[in-house]
Scaffold this motif. Sequence first.
Motif, PDB file in Angstrom:
ATOM      1  N   PRO A  98       6.097   3.370  11.515  1.00 16.27           N
ATOM      2  CA  PRO A  98       5.781   2.648  12.759  1.00 16.27           C
ATOM      3  C   PRO A  98       4.951   1.387  12.530  1.00 16.27           C
ATOM      4  O   PRO A  98       5.112   0.390  13.233  1.00 16.27           O
ATOM      5  CB  PRO A  98       4.965   3.659  13.566  1.00 16.27           C
ATOM      6  N   LEU A  99       4.118   1.389  11.501  1.00 17.37           N
ATOM      7  CA  LEU A  99       3.301   0.211  11.218  1.00 17.37           C
ATOM      8  C   LEU A  99       4.136  -0.925  10.629  1.00 17.37           C
ATOM      9  O   LEU A  99       3.880  -2.101  10.913  1.00 17.37           O
ATOM     10  CB  LEU A  99       2.168   0.575  10.247  1.00 17.37           C
ATOM     11  N   LEU A 100       5.130  -0.575   9.821  1.00 21.76           N
ATOM     12  CA  LEU A 100       5.952  -1.606   9.203  1.00 21.76           C
ATOM     13  C   LEU A 100       6.976  -2.178  10.179  1.00 21.76           C
ATOM     14  O   LEU A 100       7.314  -3.351  10.121  1.00 21.76           O
ATOM     15  CB  LEU A 100       6.661  -1.039   7.966  1.00 21.76           C
ATOM     16  N   PRO A 110       5.794   8.552   5.229  1.00 19.69           N
ATOM     17  CA  PRO A 110       6.780   7.813   6.028  1.00 19.69           C
ATOM     18  C   PRO A 110       6.447   7.791   7.518  1.00 19.69           C
ATOM     19  O   PRO A 110       6.662   6.782   8.184  1.00 19.69           O
ATOM     20  CB  PRO A 110       8.086   8.552   5.772  1.00 19.69           C
ATOM     21  N   ASN A 111       5.908   8.887   8.048  1.00 19.74           N
ATOM     22  CA  ASN A 111       5.553   8.911   9.465  1.00 19.74           C
ATOM     23  C   ASN A 111       4.357   8.029   9.778  1.00 19.74           C
ATOM     24  O   ASN A 111       4.229   7.536  10.900  1.00 19.74           O
ATOM     25  CB  ASN A 111       5.282  10.347   9.930  1.00 19.74           C
ATOM     26  N   LEU A 167       3.877  21.115  -3.932  1.00 15.21           N
ATOM     27  CA  LEU A 167       4.331  21.235  -2.547  1.00 15.21           C
ATOM     28  C   LEU A 167       3.586  20.258  -1.643  1.00 15.21           C
ATOM     29  O   LEU A 167       4.194  19.591  -0.793  1.00 15.21           O
ATOM     30  CB  LEU A 167       4.152  22.670  -2.059  1.00 15.21           C
ATOM     31  N   VAL A 168       2.290  20.131  -1.832  1.00 20.35           N
ATOM     32  CA  VAL A 168       1.496  19.177  -1.040  1.00 20.35           C
ATOM     33  C   VAL A 168       1.936  17.742  -1.326  1.00 20.35           C
ATOM     34  O   VAL A 168       2.083  16.929  -0.399  1.00 20.35           O
ATOM     35  CB  VAL A 168      -0.011  19.367  -1.318  1.00 20.35           C
ATOM     36  N   ILE A 169       2.182  17.429  -2.589  1.00 18.80           N
ATOM     37  CA  ILE A 169       2.654  16.084  -2.940  1.00 18.80           C
ATOM     38  C   ILE A 169       4.012  15.811  -2.303  1.00 18.80           C
ATOM     39  O   ILE A 169       4.249  14.719  -1.776  1.00 18.80           O
ATOM     40  CB  ILE A 169       2.700  15.914  -4.473  1.00 18.80           C
ATOM     41  N   TYR A 170       4.894  16.790  -2.335  1.00 22.74           N
ATOM     42  CA  TYR A 170       6.211  16.621  -1.714  1.00 22.74           C
ATOM     43  C   TYR A 170       6.073  16.364  -0.209  1.00 22.74           C
ATOM     44  O   TYR A 170       6.736  15.481   0.343  1.00 22.74           O
ATOM     45  CB  TYR A 170       7.077  17.854  -1.977  1.00 22.74           C
ATOM     46  N   ILE A 171       5.221  17.121   0.454  1.00 25.95           N
ATOM     47  CA  ILE A 171       5.019  16.937   1.898  1.00 25.95           C
ATOM     48  C   ILE A 171       4.422  15.563   2.174  1.00 25.95           C
ATOM     49  O   ILE A 171       4.836  14.880   3.117  1.00 25.95           O
ATOM     50  CB  ILE A 171       4.139  18.064   2.466  1.00 25.95           C
ATOM     51  N   LEU A 172       3.476  15.143   1.357  1.00 25.90           N
ATOM     52  CA  LEU A 172       2.887  13.813   1.533  1.00 25.90           C
ATOM     53  C   LEU A 172       3.930  12.713   1.361  1.00 25.90           C
ATOM     54  O   LEU A 172       4.011  11.778   2.166  1.00 25.90           O
ATOM     55  CB  LEU A 172       1.749  13.597   0.534  1.00 25.90           C
ATOM     56  N   LEU A 196       0.830  -1.203   0.000  1.00 23.43           N
ATOM     57  CA  LEU A 196       0.000   0.000   0.000  1.00 23.43           C
ATOM     58  C   LEU A 196       0.866   1.254   0.000  1.00 23.43           C
ATOM     59  O   LEU A 196       0.588   2.212  -0.734  1.00 23.43           O
ATOM     60  CB  LEU A 196      -0.937  -0.005   1.212  1.00 23.43           C
ATOM     61  N   TYR A 197       1.915   1.246   0.792  1.00 18.93           N
ATOM     62  CA  TYR A 197       2.852   2.373   0.838  1.00 18.93           C
ATOM     63  C   TYR A 197       3.497   2.596  -0.526  1.00 18.93           C
ATOM     64  O   TYR A 197       3.590   3.730  -1.004  1.00 18.93           O
ATOM     65  CB  TYR A 197       3.914   2.106   1.905  1.00 18.93           C
ATOM     66  N   GLN A 198       3.935   1.529  -1.174  1.00 22.59           N
ATOM     67  CA  GLN A 198       4.574   1.648  -2.479  1.00 22.59           C
ATOM     68  C   GLN A 198       3.593   2.124  -3.545  1.00 22.59           C
ATOM     69  O   GLN A 198       3.946   2.938  -4.406  1.00 22.59           O
ATOM     70  CB  GLN A 198       5.201   0.317  -2.881  1.00 22.59           C
ATOM     71  N   ILE A 199       2.352   1.655  -3.490  1.00 24.21           N
ATOM     72  CA  ILE A 199       1.337   2.100  -4.444  1.00 24.21           C
ATOM     73  C   ILE A 199       1.063   3.584  -4.272  1.00 24.21           C
ATOM     74  O   ILE A 199       0.970   4.327  -5.262  1.00 24.21           O
ATOM     75  CB  ILE A 199       0.046   1.267  -4.294  1.00 24.21           C
TER      76      ILE A 199
END
Length: 99
Positions: free
Chosen positions: A95-97, A90-91, A79-84, A5-8
């Motif tokens: 912790p979930l991974l 990652p935050n 800018l929003v995409i970069y922040i995401l 899911l993270y990679q997608i």
Amino acid sequence: MLLSLYQILQILLSAAQWIIIIQAILSWLVAFNVINTYNEVIRSVLIALDRLTEPLYRPIRKIMPDLGALDLSPLVVLLVIYILRSVILPNIFTPLLIG
């Protein structure tokens, strides 16, 4: 499962980033008459890119003041995409991974 899911999400955000960059460059080329918009292929590419990016720009254009011919909504979306991509995802997923 979470890693997939993270990679997608990373791939989708990267694709959106490139679509916005390509659309901005093509709009500059059209504005400076480098690209002929009478060409059917160019016109269909421009229309497709506009249809892809307009849902991203619309909420930002409602909030931002009108600056005339200067449209800063692609910059805000990038800018929003970069922040995401670099801060929020990652935050959320680290912790979930790990845990």
